[in-house]
Design a protein around this motif. Structure first.
Motif, PDB file in Angstrom:
ATOM      1  N   THR A   1       0.832  -1.202   0.000  1.00 58.40           N
ATOM      2  CA  THR A   1       0.000   0.000   0.000  1.00 58.40           C
ATOM      3  C   THR A   1       0.867   1.254   0.000  1.00 58.40           C
ATOM      4  O   THR A   1       0.558   2.253  -0.659  1.00 58.40           O
ATOM      5  CB  THR A   1      -0.932   0.005   1.220  1.00 58.40           C
ATOM      6  N   LEU A   2       1.985   1.210   0.735  1.00 56.30           N
ATOM      7  CA  LEU A   2       2.917   2.342   0.729  1.00 56.30           C
ATOM      8  C   LEU A   2       3.509   2.552  -0.666  1.00 56.30           C
ATOM      9  O   LEU A   2       3.659   3.690  -1.128  1.00 56.30           O
ATOM     10  CB  LEU A   2       4.044   2.108   1.736  1.00 56.30           C
ATOM     11  N   HIS A   3       3.827   1.461  -1.353  1.00 53.58           N
ATOM     12  CA  HIS A   3       4.318   1.570  -2.730  1.00 53.58           C
ATOM     13  C   HIS A   3       3.260   2.199  -3.626  1.00 53.58           C
ATOM     14  O   HIS A   3       3.570   3.053  -4.466  1.00 53.58           O
ATOM     15  CB  HIS A   3       4.707   0.192  -3.262  1.00 53.58           C
ATOM     16  N   LEU A   4       2.005   1.759  -3.457  1.00 51.52           N
ATOM     17  CA  LEU A   4       0.924   2.287  -4.278  1.00 51.52           C
ATOM     18  C   LEU A   4       0.779   3.790  -4.099  1.00 51.52           C
ATOM     19  O   LEU A   4       0.574   4.536  -5.073  1.00 51.52           O
ATOM     20  CB  LEU A   4      -0.388   1.581  -3.923  1.00 51.52           C
ATOM     21  N   LEU A   5       0.891   4.276  -2.864  1.00 53.34           N
ATOM     22  CA  LEU A   5       0.807   5.712  -2.614  1.00 53.34           C
ATOM     23  C   LEU A   5       1.860   6.471  -3.425  1.00 53.34           C
ATOM     24  O   LEU A   5       1.594   7.538  -3.977  1.00 53.34           O
ATOM     25  CB  LEU A   5       0.998   6.010  -1.120  1.00 53.34           C
ATOM     26  N   GLY A   6       3.059   5.905  -3.497  1.00 53.22           N
ATOM     27  CA  GLY A   6       4.128   6.570  -4.219  1.00 53.22           C
ATOM     28  C   GLY A   6       3.906   6.592  -5.721  1.00 53.22           C
ATOM     29  O   GLY A   6       4.335   7.528  -6.409  1.00 53.22           O
ATOM     30  N   TYR A   7       3.201   5.583  -6.246  1.00 50.87           N
ATOM     31  CA  TYR A   7       2.959   5.524  -7.689  1.00 50.87           C
ATOM     32  C   TYR A   7       1.835   6.460  -8.132  1.00 50.87           C
ATOM     33  O   TYR A   7       1.751   6.818  -9.299  1.00 50.87           O
ATOM     34  CB  TYR A   7       2.603   4.100  -8.106  1.00 50.87           C
ATOM     35  N   LEU A   8       0.975   6.851  -7.217  1.00 52.87           N
ATOM     36  CA  LEU A   8      -0.167   7.694  -7.569  1.00 52.87           C
ATOM     37  C   LEU A   8       0.296   9.156  -7.596  1.00 52.87           C
ATOM     38  O   LEU A   8       0.251   9.845  -6.574  1.00 52.87           O
ATOM     39  CB  LEU A   8      -1.309   7.500  -6.558  1.00 52.87           C
ATOM     40  N   GLU A   9       0.709   9.626  -8.752  1.00 51.00           N
ATOM     41  CA  GLU A   9       1.308  10.958  -8.832  1.00 51.00           C
ATOM     42  C   GLU A   9       0.279  12.062  -9.010  1.00 51.00           C
ATOM     43  O   GLU A   9       0.457  13.168  -8.499  1.00 51.00           O
ATOM     44  CB  GLU A   9       2.324  10.997  -9.978  1.00 51.00           C
ATOM     45  N   GLU A  10      -0.787  11.819  -9.766  1.00 50.24           N
ATOM     46  CA  GLU A  10      -1.787  12.860 -10.027  1.00 50.24           C
ATOM     47  C   GLU A  10      -3.046  12.676  -9.191  1.00 50.24           C
ATOM     48  O   GLU A  10      -4.063  13.313  -9.432  1.00 50.24           O
ATOM     49  CB  GLU A  10      -2.143  12.888 -11.515  1.00 50.24           C
ATOM     50  N   VAL A  11      -2.985  11.783  -8.230  1.00 53.55           N
ATOM     51  CA  VAL A  11      -4.114  11.520  -7.340  1.00 53.55           C
ATOM     52  C   VAL A  11      -3.659  11.749  -5.907  1.00 53.55           C
ATOM     53  O   VAL A  11      -2.625  11.215  -5.491  1.00 53.55           O
ATOM     54  CB  VAL A  11      -4.630  10.072  -7.506  1.00 53.55           C
ATOM     55  N   ALA A  12      -4.392  12.551  -5.161  1.00 54.27           N
ATOM     56  CA  ALA A  12      -4.109  12.707  -3.740  1.00 54.27           C
ATOM     57  C   ALA A  12      -4.619  11.466  -3.015  1.00 54.27           C
ATOM     58  O   ALA A  12      -5.782  11.090  -3.160  1.00 54.27           O
ATOM     59  CB  ALA A  12      -4.791  13.961  -3.190  1.00 54.27           C
ATOM     60  N   ALA A  13      -3.755  10.818  -2.265  1.00 51.06           N
ATOM     61  CA  ALA A  13      -4.127   9.545  -1.636  1.00 51.06           C
ATOM     62  C   ALA A  13      -3.551   9.457  -0.227  1.00 51.06           C
ATOM     63  O   ALA A  13      -2.418   9.891   0.018  1.00 51.06           O
ATOM     64  CB  ALA A  13      -3.632   8.376  -2.480  1.00 51.06           C
ATOM     65  N   TYR A  14      -4.344   8.897   0.685  1.00 53.08           N
ATOM     66  CA  TYR A  14      -3.858   8.692   2.044  1.00 53.08           C
ATOM     67  C   TYR A  14      -4.541   7.477   2.659  1.00 53.08           C
ATOM     68  O   TYR A  14      -5.542   6.958   2.143  1.00 53.08           O
ATOM     69  CB  TYR A  14      -4.066   9.933   2.917  1.00 53.08           C
ATOM     70  N   VAL A  15      -3.985   6.997   3.767  1.00 55.46           N
ATOM     71  CA  VAL A  15      -4.500   5.817   4.461  1.00 55.46           C
ATOM     72  C   VAL A  15      -5.015   6.238   5.833  1.00 55.46           C
ATOM     73  O   VAL A  15      -4.337   6.954   6.574  1.00 55.46           O
ATOM     74  CB  VAL A  15      -3.406   4.734   4.614  1.00 55.46           C
ATOM     75  N   LEU A  16      -6.238   5.780   6.141  1.00 53.51           N
ATOM     76  CA  LEU A  16      -6.893   6.067   7.424  1.00 53.51           C
ATOM     77  C   LEU A  16      -7.170   4.774   8.172  1.00 53.51           C
ATOM     78  O   LEU A  16      -7.459   3.738   7.553  1.00 53.51           O
ATOM     79  CB  LEU A  16      -8.246   6.735   7.191  1.00 53.51           C
ATOM     80  N   ASN A  17      -7.119   4.836   9.504  1.00 51.43           N
ATOM     81  CA  ASN A  17      -7.662   3.732  10.289  1.00 51.43           C
ATOM     82  C   ASN A  17      -9.049   4.133  10.806  1.00 51.43           C
ATOM     83  O   ASN A  17      -9.497   5.267  10.582  1.00 51.43           O
ATOM     84  CB  ASN A  17      -6.702   3.328  11.420  1.00 51.43           C
ATOM     85  N   PRO A  18      -9.777   3.238  11.495  1.00 53.05           N
ATOM     86  CA  PRO A  18     -11.135   3.579  11.940  1.00 53.05           C
ATOM     87  C   PRO A  18     -11.215   4.731  12.937  1.00 53.05           C
ATOM     88  O   PRO A  18     -12.288   5.300  13.128  1.00 53.05           O
ATOM     89  CB  PRO A  18     -11.630   2.265  12.572  1.00 53.05           C
ATOM     90  N   ARG A  19     -10.103   5.075  13.593  1.00 55.38           N
ATOM     91  CA  ARG A  19     -10.096   6.238  14.485  1.00 55.38           C
ATOM     92  C   ARG A  19      -9.930   7.546  13.715  1.00 55.38           C
ATOM     93  O   ARG A  19      -9.863   8.609  14.303  1.00 55.38           O
ATOM     94  CB  ARG A  19      -8.951   6.139  15.483  1.00 55.38           C
ATOM     95  N   TYR A  20      -9.782   7.451  12.401  1.00 61.14           N
ATOM     96  CA  TYR A  20      -9.521   8.597  11.528  1.00 61.14           C
ATOM     97  C   TYR A  20      -8.124   9.175  11.735  1.00 61.14           C
ATOM     98  O   TYR A  20      -7.885  10.353  11.494  1.00 61.14           O
ATOM     99  CB  TYR A  20     -10.601   9.675  11.678  1.00 61.14           C
ATOM    100  N   ASP A  21      -7.192   8.321  12.174  1.00 63.22           N
ATOM    101  CA  ASP A  21      -5.791   8.709  12.208  1.00 63.22           C
ATOM    102  C   ASP A  21      -5.221   8.602  10.793  1.00 63.22           C
ATOM    103  O   ASP A  21      -5.416   7.581  10.115  1.00 63.22           O
ATOM    104  CB  ASP A  21      -4.985   7.779  13.123  1.00 63.22           C
ATOM    105  N   LEU A  22      -4.513   9.632  10.349  1.00 59.90           N
ATOM    106  CA  LEU A  22      -3.811   9.587   9.071  1.00 59.90           C
ATOM    107  C   LEU A  22      -2.492   8.849   9.283  1.00 59.90           C
ATOM    108  O   LEU A  22      -1.636   9.292  10.044  1.00 59.90           O
ATOM    109  CB  LEU A  22      -3.547  11.007   8.569  1.00 59.90           C
ATOM    110  N   LEU A  23      -2.329   7.713   8.597  1.00 60.13           N
ATOM    111  CA  LEU A  23      -1.163   6.871   8.819  1.00 60.13           C
ATOM    112  C   LEU A  23      -0.105   7.011   7.734  1.00 60.13           C
ATOM    113  O   LEU A  23       1.081   6.825   7.993  1.00 60.13           O
ATOM    114  CB  LEU A  23      -1.599   5.399   8.912  1.00 60.13           C
ATOM    115  N   ALA A  24      -0.529   7.301   6.508  1.00 59.15           N
ATOM    116  CA  ALA A  24       0.414   7.458   5.397  1.00 59.15           C
ATOM    117  C   ALA A  24      -0.268   8.250   4.298  1.00 59.15           C
ATOM    118  O   ALA A  24      -1.492   8.217   4.170  1.00 59.15           O
ATOM    119  CB  ALA A  24       0.871   6.085   4.885  1.00 59.15           C
ATOM    120  N   TRP A  25       0.535   8.951   3.491  1.00 63.98           N
ATOM    121  CA  TRP A  25      -0.033   9.759   2.416  1.00 63.98           C
ATOM    122  C   TRP A  25       1.048  10.001   1.364  1.00 63.98           C
ATOM    123  O   TRP A  25       2.242   9.862   1.620  1.00 63.98           O
ATOM    124  CB  TRP A  25      -0.550  11.088   2.958  1.00 63.98           C
TER     125      TRP A  25
END
Length: 276
Positions: free
Chosen positions: A105-129
């Motif tokens: 998933t971290l690799h996927l975030l890096g490949y998405l250049e023209e899309v803003a992308a981030y990962v959330l857990n159920p507490r709404y903590d931002l874990l990666a972007w």
């Protein structure tokens, strides 16, 4: 079993159902909106005394059949029904919230250049972007880790109006709290989630008001309007995807219509991010 939450949820949903909704006569003066307790008991095929005890948070552990009957009587949708089962302590898996993001998933975030992308857990903590999400949401890379929670940001950040107008903030606040309700039912033993809800109830009257409405709905695709100080208004489609094999993580993508002014604004923001 969470007796207090179950009781409050039953009272809240009973007030939302009218006799006409369930083909009951509306004769007689009603002091409060919605169905009477005896009407819910009648529709669910149980004694009025049993139902009253459930609403007073002193009832026994309800069976699967009882919860099913109450869900039908109160006309609950699929999400609300699942929430009711969790509040009643029905046998479910015992999921837990983790904070590690799979390497893929971290690799996927890096490949998405023209899309803003981030990962959330159920507490709404931002874990990666990715860099574009970091820039779009207001310099995430510069924020301390304990300031990377979307719920706190929406309800308590002093600069929220710079990014979302009142209408947009209100809509996002409601959908986020409804989703947080789902998480609270699914992860009843998560101390971090319980602490977040307690904190917000104590410090944010807006959160407390929305929380008290007991809306229950997982977060789904929606359109948003985000204002960025460098490129202006950006209209995005917010897509929410489950991270494979991780029910406790979601990948959130902000995309724009190809060729639209918002698409061009995202490209400009990306270029500014790369040049800084």
């Amino acid at each position: 079993m969470n007796r207090d939450e179950l009781a409050e949820f039953l009272r809240n949903r009973r007030a939302r159902v009218t006799p006409r909704d369930v083909a009951l006569p509306e004769a007689g003066q009603r002091r409060t909106p919605g169905l009477r307790r005896q009407e819910v008991a009648q529709l669910a095929g149980m004694s009025i005394d049993y139902y009253i005890r459930l609403e007073q948070a002193r009832g026994p552990h309800p069976s699967h059949q009882v919860i099913n009957a109450l869900a039908r009587a109160l006309m609950l949708d699929q999400d609300e029904r699942a929430h009711l089962f969790r509040l009643a302590g029905q046998p479910l898996d015992a999921p837990r919230i983790r904070s590690d993001v799979p390497q893929g998933t971290l690799h996927l975030l890096g490949y998405l250049e023209e899309v803003a992308a981030y990962v959330l857990n159920p507490r709404y903590d931002l874990l990666a972007w990715n860099p574009l999400a970091g820039a779009l949401l207001g310099g995430l890379d510069a924020r301390p880790r304990d300031d990377l929670n979307v719920i706190r940001w929406v309800f308590r950040s002093p600069d929220i109006a710079e990014h979302l107008d009142d209408e947009e903030r209100g809509r996002f606040a409601r959908t986020s709290v409804a989703d947080l309700r789902v998480a609270a039912g699914r992860y009843p033993d998560d101390a971090g989630l319980q602490a977040l809800v307690a904190e917000m109830l104590a410090l944010s009257p807006d959160f407390a008001r929305v929380w008290a409405e007991h809306e229950v709905a997982p977060r789904r695709e929606q359109r948003k309007r985000v204002t960025h100080p460098l490129v202006g208004l950006i209209e995005v489609i917010c897509q929410v995807m489950q991270v494979p094999d991780r029910d406790d993580l979601r990948l959130v993508l902000y995309t724009a219509e190809p060729g639209s002014p918002s698409h061009q604004a995202l490209r400009e923001l990306r270029e500014l991010t790369l040049s800084s």
